[in-house]
Design an enzyme around this catalytic site. Structure first.
Site, mmCIF file in Angstrom:
data_model
loop_
_atom_site.group_PDB
_atom_site.id
_atom_site.type_symbol
_atom_site.label_atom_id
_atom_site.label_comp_id
_atom_site.label_asym_id
_atom_site.label_seq_id
_atom_site.Cartn_x
_atom_site.Cartn_y
_atom_site.Cartn_z
ATOM 1 C CD GLN A 257 -2.910 1.039 0.114
ATOM 2 O OE1 GLN A 257 -3.414 -0.111 -0.203
ATOM 3 N NE2 GLN A 257 -3.211 2.082 -0.659
ATOM 4 C CG HIS A 260 -0.537 2.850 -4.313
ATOM 5 N ND1 HIS A 260 -0.614 2.617 -5.739
ATOM 6 C CD2 HIS A 260 -1.125 1.616 -3.656
ATOM 7 C CE1 HIS A 260 -1.360 1.493 -6.000
ATOM 8 N NE2 HIS A 260 -1.870 0.971 -4.989
ATOM 9 C CD GLU A 325 -8.433 2.849 -1.593
ATOM 10 O OE1 GLU A 325 -7.226 3.218 -0.908
ATOM 11 O OE2 GLU A 325 -8.522 3.067 -2.810
ATOM 12 C CG HIS A 326 -7.440 -1.510 -0.311
ATOM 13 N ND1 HIS A 326 -6.696 -0.382 -0.310
ATOM 14 C CD2 HIS A 326 -7.944 -1.571 -1.216
ATOM 15 C CE1 HIS A 326 -6.615 0.101 -1.563
ATOM 16 N NE2 HIS A 326 -7.410 -0.938 -2.357
ATOM 17 C CG ASP A 359 -4.776 -3.306 -6.130
ATOM 18 O OD1 ASP A 359 -5.681 -2.869 -5.701
ATOM 19 O OD2 ASP A 359 -3.465 -2.989 -5.681
ATOM 20 C CG HIS A 418 -50.027 20.079 -6.325
ATOM 21 N ND1 HIS A 418 -49.397 21.369 -7.281
ATOM 22 C CD2 HIS A 418 -48.933 19.280 -6.822
ATOM 23 C CE1 HIS A 418 -48.036 21.004 -7.375
ATOM 24 N NE2 HIS A 418 -47.777 19.971 -7.191
#
Lengths: 429, 429
Positions: A257, A260, A325-326, A359, A418
């Protein structure tokens, strides 16, 4: 190498730091983006070409990638990569096909019918970053759910390299996944072109795909004019483990991770201080052989941490606060803990489900909510490429049966016309 | 009264005019909103109270609506209105219950498991406008899908009147629909409080509900920090009819949309010029007895029109271009045309399904995409109050079978540590 946090106070401070990773947008960048958008709206292709020359350093004739370029890409792609992409596509399609939803109808005894119609979006734009971050896997993840939703026209945009070319793997992935047309344009100018249309680039209904800060801001500015996927922030992983987890695996996953981005965050939550130290040792050992060593070191130093807690339950509570996220659950019987997970983009269960499997190959989407937004956002899915319409069919009798109630509420809201729309039908001679 | 457009060119000009109804946001309003948000973030309740005094003209002690106020509302509400609200709730629940989705799992022969988990949002904020636009029906439409999705905490905010009170019908609708707590706060300050939390108002995961320009801008600015429902614009109806449609009904339905707002747009598309003129006559006749005559006249003059086309097919194509919030198909066998409709928020089929039936009683949601956004947005639904997480469980053998392909792609993307995370598991002694 990676800091270990033991007391509640320091854990809280670490979580605060993590959340502040993505700072508020800069005013300057926003103004630059607004300027680009208004020029592209006003001048179309001419302006798109100018910005491409300015930012990508190339003056393009035709912006559209030709059939010939795609054929050449297929000639030049490595056999291994093409085969791996094909395997990935099969697995991604297998998972996403299960997300396809049906229109439904409810038919009532009194003749009333009502329901919900599922309609694919007509045109979708997919942004694919260029440069060092050319990820064919992201092309697959963005395009396949659109294709399965039934989107007819999938328009890809990606910045050209200085020589006017596009990465071979990107072109092959796009074609295999089912992209309809590809344009060599990137940055805010690409988003503006997709949102408003130009002479050569079609206006789309939704824009998906990651990009740099200019791309992200342009998507936000155009939101409402077109739909967008989500506001993406820096990536992150949280791993929850018990004391039986393998420290080699844990170290490798934290670093995968971290590589990145210097803003990425890798967090391990465990009950075992001894394991924490073994993981730290493993990181030092494995790091020596990794090419993105500098980024990993910076990321682990800035936003990496091992948090020591008293129980697995506490670990999962903490992970729900982070809303990663993960999320890897490297614990025995991980499925029995799935019900406790409230906030996480994608969940990886057990010792043999590392995040990179997700991934590239497992099938679920890797476009996920980041930076705590898993509290309310979801992974990209087939749902993102459809829209719904509801419909009703009433009979005269069924309308009459409800007419009094409707007129009471219309009157309570002061909406006289209406009520009138019901009255003319009830009083109809 | 209402203009009739016959040739292609003038129809096109009318459509252009319609689309330009919602002008770009004013810079001044945006700056005011940004200022309010940053003050509420920094100072919490104190700032919220200041703005309430400034904009609503009342200095509040407790901002939370008390149990006693709710009890009093139930004592003071008219029996008719309460009964009508209860009937509406039953019908809205009946329809929305059909939208509830299940988590799913896919179990493979090789031991792999994967799936998608549906999780309700934890806390949701519902904005309810005050003043003359106090619509209990909108309370129901925003709250019921959240409740059915499983949201535990539904926080309503609504601006207080000058005497510090809230409309009785709003309070009763909120309580009946299942709101957890209600705060007397409106405007951008209410949105900021829900997005960031204050001492007394909880931070939520998503904010839904309509509001004025300041509310809309505040929602847009906070988007990403919280989720929001959609960017709402002025309301509209398109009616497609054949020559058998009743001109009284058509006139009444066009006016029931027009009464909302001077920016509302009411469009009839028909093949019959004779019918168009009858509708115009009916409008003049019915209008005399309607209390919101001035708004209706202004709205029909600005953005109303009858478009004459050659065929029903052409009429529906034109309607797809407009992508209206509400679409009435006042034609014989309307269901057989449902498949041709590509862009519409809610579709009303036949002579006895007027739009106000959908506003109050039929069951489908009346929070709908406006101003052409039905191209990509959907009616509010149970889906808006859940999020999804995907999950995978792989076995050692299943991971090994994919390991080569994963490593090929990780290498192609230059993500060395991703490959390493697979390698440590494959090489594991």
């Amino acid at each position: 190498m990676i800091k270990i946090y033991e007391d509640e106070r320091s854990i809280e401070q670490f979580l605060d730091l993590m959340k502040k990773r993505s700072e508020d947008d800069s005013k300057e960048a926003l103004e630059a983006v607004e300027n680009i958008i208004s020029l592209v709206r006003a001048e179309g292709d001419a302006s798109v070409r100018d910005f491409t020359e300015k930012f990508d350093g190339i003056s393009l004739g035709d912006m559209k990638v030709s059939e010939k370029e795609i054929e050449e890409a297929f000639e030049n792609v490595s056999t291994d990569i093409k085969a791996a992409l094909e395997k990935a596509i099969a697995n991604i399609e297998y998972f996403h096909r299960k997300q396809i939803r049906q229109s439904w109808i409810s038919t009532e005894e009194n003749g009333v019918m009502m329901g919900q119609k599922i309609i694919p979006l007509e045109k979708v734009g997919v942004y694919v970053p260029g440069g060092s971050a050319a990820y064919p896997s992201s092309v697959l993840m963005n395009v396949i759910p659109a294709k399965l939703a039934g989107v007819k026209n999938i328009v890809m945009v990606t910045p050209p390299r200085k020589d006017g070319s596009i990465d071979v793997n990107i072109l092959v992935a796009a074609k295999l996944a089912g992209v309809s047309e590809i344009y060599k344009v990137g940055g805010a100018q690409a988003i503006a072109a997709l949102a408003y249309g130009t002479e050569s680039i079609p206006k789309v209904d939704k824009i998906v795909g990651p990009g740099n800060i200019y791309v992200a801001l342009a998507k936000r500015v155009c939101y409402g004019k077109v739909d967008i996927d989500m506001i993406a922030g820096p990536s992150e992983i949280t791993i929850v483990c018990d004391d039986k987890a393998n420290p080699r695996f844990l170290a490798a996953d934290l670093m995968s991770q971290a590589e990145h981005d210097k803003l990425a965050s890798s967090v391990l939550i465990t009950t075992s201080k001894a394991l924490a130290e073994q993981v730290n040792d493993e990181i030092i050992k494995q790091l020596q052989n990794l090419s993105r060593k500098d980024i990993i070191e910076a990321s682990l130093k800035n936003y990496g941490g091992i948090l020591i807690v008293n129980s697995l339950g506490e670990a999962i509570d903490l992970s729900n606060t982070i809303a990663p996220e993960h999320l890897e659950l490297m614990i025995e019987n991980p499925l029995s803990y799935l019900g406790k997970v409230k906030n996480a983009g994608s969940i990886f269960l057990g010792q043999y489900s590392p995040e990179p499997l997700g991934d590239y190959m497992a099938g679920p989407n890797h476009v996920l909510p980041t930076n705590g937004t898993a509290r309310f956002f979801s992974p990209l899915s087939v749902d993102d490429f459809i829209k719904k319409s509801s419909y009703i069919y009433y009979t005269e009798d069924a309308l009459k049966a409800l007419s009094e109630s409707i007129m009471v509420l219309a009157k309570a809201e002061g909406l006289d016309a209406h009520g009138n729309s019901i009255r003319v039908r009830v009083d109809n001679e």
